[in-house]
Design a protein around this motif. Sequence first.
Motif, PDB file in Angstrom:
ATOM      1  N   MET A   1       0.838  -1.193   0.000  1.00 26.86           N
ATOM      2  CA  MET A   1       0.000   0.000   0.000  1.00 26.86           C
ATOM      3  C   MET A   1       0.878   1.250   0.000  1.00 26.86           C
ATOM      4  O   MET A   1       0.597   2.219  -0.699  1.00 26.86           O
ATOM      5  CB  MET A   1      -0.928  -0.002   1.229  1.00 26.86           C
ATOM      6  CG  MET A   1      -1.897   1.162   1.253  1.00 26.86           C
ATOM      7  SD  MET A   1      -2.988   1.292  -0.194  1.00 26.86           S
ATOM      8  CE  MET A   1      -3.974  -0.165  -0.015  1.00 26.86           C
ATOM      9  N   MET A   2       1.955   1.225   0.743  1.00 26.76           N
ATOM     10  CA  MET A   2       2.858   2.377   0.772  1.00 26.76           C
ATOM     11  C   MET A   2       3.547   2.553  -0.579  1.00 26.76           C
ATOM     12  O   MET A   2       3.788   3.680  -0.999  1.00 26.76           O
ATOM     13  CB  MET A   2       3.886   2.220   1.894  1.00 26.76           C
ATOM     14  CG  MET A   2       3.291   2.393   3.280  1.00 26.76           C
ATOM     15  SD  MET A   2       2.358   3.939   3.498  1.00 26.76           S
ATOM     16  CE  MET A   2       3.586   5.156   3.072  1.00 26.76           C
ATOM     17  N   ALA A   3       3.851   1.467  -1.259  1.00 27.11           N
ATOM     18  CA  ALA A   3       4.449   1.574  -2.594  1.00 27.11           C
ATOM     19  C   ALA A   3       3.495   2.312  -3.526  1.00 27.11           C
ATOM     20  O   ALA A   3       3.913   3.154  -4.327  1.00 27.11           O
ATOM     21  CB  ALA A   3       4.779   0.189  -3.149  1.00 27.11           C
ATOM     22  N   CYS A   4       2.205   2.033  -3.397  1.00 25.51           N
ATOM     23  CA  CYS A   4       1.200   2.730  -4.201  1.00 25.51           C
ATOM     24  C   CYS A   4       1.229   4.222  -3.897  1.00 25.51           C
ATOM     25  O   CYS A   4       1.186   5.051  -4.805  1.00 25.51           O
ATOM     26  CB  CYS A   4      -0.182   2.151  -3.907  1.00 25.51           C
ATOM     27  SG  CYS A   4      -1.527   2.990  -4.773  1.00 25.51           S
ATOM     28  N   THR A   5       1.340   4.571  -2.632  1.00 22.78           N
ATOM     29  CA  THR A   5       1.388   5.971  -2.229  1.00 22.78           C
ATOM     30  C   THR A   5       2.572   6.682  -2.866  1.00 22.78           C
ATOM     31  O   THR A   5       2.439   7.786  -3.405  1.00 22.78           O
ATOM     32  CB  THR A   5       1.480   6.077  -0.689  1.00 22.78           C
ATOM     33  OG1 THR A   5       0.344   5.422  -0.124  1.00 22.78           O
ATOM     34  CG2 THR A   5       1.531   7.512  -0.222  1.00 22.78           C
ATOM     35  N   VAL A   6       3.720   6.046  -2.840  1.00 24.56           N
ATOM     36  CA  VAL A   6       4.931   6.662  -3.409  1.00 24.56           C
ATOM     37  C   VAL A   6       4.795   6.791  -4.922  1.00 24.56           C
ATOM     38  O   VAL A   6       5.099   7.838  -5.495  1.00 24.56           O
ATOM     39  CB  VAL A   6       6.191   5.862  -3.026  1.00 24.56           C
ATOM     40  CG1 VAL A   6       7.415   6.387  -3.754  1.00 24.56           C
ATOM     41  CG2 VAL A   6       6.411   5.908  -1.518  1.00 24.56           C
ATOM     42  N   LEU A   7       4.344   5.737  -5.595  1.00 24.22           N
ATOM     43  CA  LEU A   7       4.188   5.792  -7.050  1.00 24.22           C
ATOM     44  C   LEU A   7       3.209   6.884  -7.465  1.00 24.22           C
ATOM     45  O   LEU A   7       3.461   7.624  -8.413  1.00 24.22           O
ATOM     46  CB  LEU A   7       3.722   4.439  -7.588  1.00 24.22           C
ATOM     47  CG  LEU A   7       4.787   3.356  -7.636  1.00 24.22           C
ATOM     48  CD1 LEU A   7       4.151   2.002  -7.953  1.00 24.22           C
ATOM     49  CD2 LEU A   7       5.852   3.697  -8.658  1.00 24.22           C
TER      50      LEU A   7
ATOM     51  N   ARG B   1       8.729  16.317  -1.935  1.00 26.14           N
ATOM     52  CA  ARG B   1       7.879  16.554  -0.757  1.00 26.14           C
ATOM     53  C   ARG B   1       6.943  15.368  -0.513  1.00 26.14           C
ATOM     54  O   ARG B   1       6.753  14.938   0.622  1.00 26.14           O
ATOM     55  CB  ARG B   1       7.061  17.834  -0.926  1.00 26.14           C
ATOM     56  CG  ARG B   1       7.809  19.097  -0.571  1.00 26.14           C
ATOM     57  CD  ARG B   1       6.861  20.283  -0.382  1.00 26.14           C
ATOM     58  NE  ARG B   1       5.903  20.461  -1.454  1.00 26.14           N
ATOM     59  CZ  ARG B   1       6.101  21.195  -2.551  1.00 26.14           C
ATOM     60  NH1 ARG B   1       7.248  21.816  -2.734  1.00 26.14           N
ATOM     61  NH2 ARG B   1       5.166  21.308  -3.470  1.00 26.14           N
ATOM     62  N   GLU B   2       6.369  14.860  -1.581  1.00 30.88           N
ATOM     63  CA  GLU B   2       5.435  13.733  -1.446  1.00 30.88           C
ATOM     64  C   GLU B   2       6.152  12.461  -0.995  1.00 30.88           C
ATOM     65  O   GLU B   2       5.620  11.693  -0.194  1.00 30.88           O
ATOM     66  CB  GLU B   2       4.686  13.497  -2.757  1.00 30.88           C
ATOM     67  CG  GLU B   2       3.702  14.593  -3.097  1.00 30.88           C
ATOM     68  CD  GLU B   2       2.601  14.729  -2.047  1.00 30.88           C
ATOM     69  OE1 GLU B   2       2.106  13.711  -1.533  1.00 30.88           O
ATOM     70  OE2 GLU B   2       2.244  15.879  -1.733  1.00 30.88           O
ATOM     71  N   VAL B   3       7.339  12.220  -1.511  1.00 34.52           N
ATOM     72  CA  VAL B   3       8.111  11.046  -1.088  1.00 34.52           C
ATOM     73  C   VAL B   3       8.509  11.198   0.378  1.00 34.52           C
ATOM     74  O   VAL B   3       8.450  10.241   1.157  1.00 34.52           O
ATOM     75  CB  VAL B   3       9.345  10.818  -1.995  1.00 34.52           C
ATOM     76  CG1 VAL B   3      10.266   9.767  -1.408  1.00 34.52           C
ATOM     77  CG2 VAL B   3       8.889  10.419  -3.402  1.00 34.52           C
ATOM     78  N   GLU B   4       8.882  12.394   0.788  1.00 33.71           N
ATOM     79  CA  GLU B   4       9.203  12.639   2.200  1.00 33.71           C
ATOM     80  C   GLU B   4       7.983  12.398   3.086  1.00 33.71           C
ATOM     81  O   GLU B   4       8.088  11.839   4.167  1.00 33.71           O
ATOM     82  CB  GLU B   4       9.732  14.057   2.392  1.00 33.71           C
ATOM     83  CG  GLU B   4      11.147  14.238   1.873  1.00 33.71           C
ATOM     84  CD  GLU B   4      11.627  15.682   1.929  1.00 33.71           C
ATOM     85  OE1 GLU B   4      10.802  16.608   2.185  1.00 33.71           O
ATOM     86  OE2 GLU B   4      12.830  15.888   1.723  1.00 33.71           O
ATOM     87  N   ARG B   5       6.813  12.813   2.611  1.00 30.82           N
ATOM     88  CA  ARG B   5       5.578  12.560   3.350  1.00 30.82           C
ATOM     89  C   ARG B   5       5.343  11.068   3.509  1.00 30.82           C
ATOM     90  O   ARG B   5       5.003  10.585   4.590  1.00 30.82           O
ATOM     91  CB  ARG B   5       4.405  13.225   2.615  1.00 30.82           C
ATOM     92  CG  ARG B   5       3.058  13.074   3.272  1.00 30.82           C
ATOM     93  CD  ARG B   5       2.026  13.852   2.464  1.00 30.82           C
ATOM     94  NE  ARG B   5       0.766  13.291   2.144  1.00 30.82           N
ATOM     95  CZ  ARG B   5       0.370  12.061   1.936  1.00 30.82           C
ATOM     96  NH1 ARG B   5       1.195  11.099   2.037  1.00 30.82           N
ATOM     97  NH2 ARG B   5      -0.855  11.730   1.632  1.00 30.82           N
ATOM     98  N   SER B   6       5.562  10.305   2.443  1.00 29.71           N
ATOM     99  CA  SER B   6       5.410   8.852   2.503  1.00 29.71           C
ATOM    100  C   SER B   6       6.416   8.247   3.479  1.00 29.71           C
ATOM    101  O   SER B   6       6.099   7.304   4.211  1.00 29.71           O
ATOM    102  CB  SER B   6       5.587   8.240   1.111  1.00 29.71           C
ATOM    103  OG  SER B   6       4.560   8.670   0.252  1.00 29.71           O
ATOM    104  N   THR B   7       7.614   8.802   3.498  1.00 33.74           N
ATOM    105  CA  THR B   7       8.648   8.319   4.418  1.00 33.74           C
ATOM    106  C   THR B   7       8.209   8.539   5.865  1.00 33.74           C
ATOM    107  O   THR B   7       8.393   7.667   6.718  1.00 33.74           O
ATOM    108  CB  THR B   7       9.979   9.032   4.138  1.00 33.74           C
ATOM    109  OG1 THR B   7      10.371   8.769   2.789  1.00 33.74           O
ATOM    110  CG2 THR B   7      11.072   8.560   5.089  1.00 33.74           C
ATOM    111  N   ARG B   8       7.600   9.684   6.141  1.00 29.36           N
ATOM    112  CA  ARG B   8       7.122   9.944   7.505  1.00 29.36           C
ATOM    113  C   ARG B   8       6.026   8.955   7.894  1.00 29.36           C
ATOM    114  O   ARG B   8       5.957   8.503   9.041  1.00 29.36           O
ATOM    115  CB  ARG B   8       6.624  11.389   7.617  1.00 29.36           C
ATOM    116  CG  ARG B   8       7.758  12.406   7.705  1.00 29.36           C
ATOM    117  CD  ARG B   8       7.266  13.788   8.080  1.00 29.36           C
ATOM    118  NE  ARG B   8       6.309  14.357   7.143  1.00 29.36           N
ATOM    119  CZ  ARG B   8       6.650  14.981   6.000  1.00 29.36           C
ATOM    120  NH1 ARG B   8       7.901  15.115   5.657  1.00 29.36           N
ATOM    121  NH2 ARG B   8       5.707  15.458   5.208  1.00 29.36           N
TER     122      ARG B   8
END
Length: 106
Positions: A73-79, A93-100
């Motif tokens: 699910m997180m992979a989907c968020t990053v993609l 910014r979006e990748v950093e958000r996913s990292t958090r």
Amino acid sequence: MPKTPDQPTTPARDLPASHFRAEHQRDVVNRLKRIEGQVRGLIEMVEGGRPCEDIAQQMSAARKAMDKAFYRMMACTVLEAVTVSGSEEQAVREVERSTRILEKYA
């Protein structure tokens, strides 16, 4: 799955975010359905008086399966973040958000 000669190659950045979402949702739902079956099996094991070690082993397998579903699910968020971002700065910014999110829940 290997690419066959008659399959066109579409770069990920050219696919709509909905493509990633639909693909990942199917995958995650299938994983969750398998986990649901594992949990039903666990209930039967406990009710049937199976040895604690056997139950613990199956609980561990269900927990790992849930972790894998979470990471998919997180992979989907990053993609999605990368494909719909209008700029490199927004993508970062979006990748950093996913990292958090990963740091918080993983």
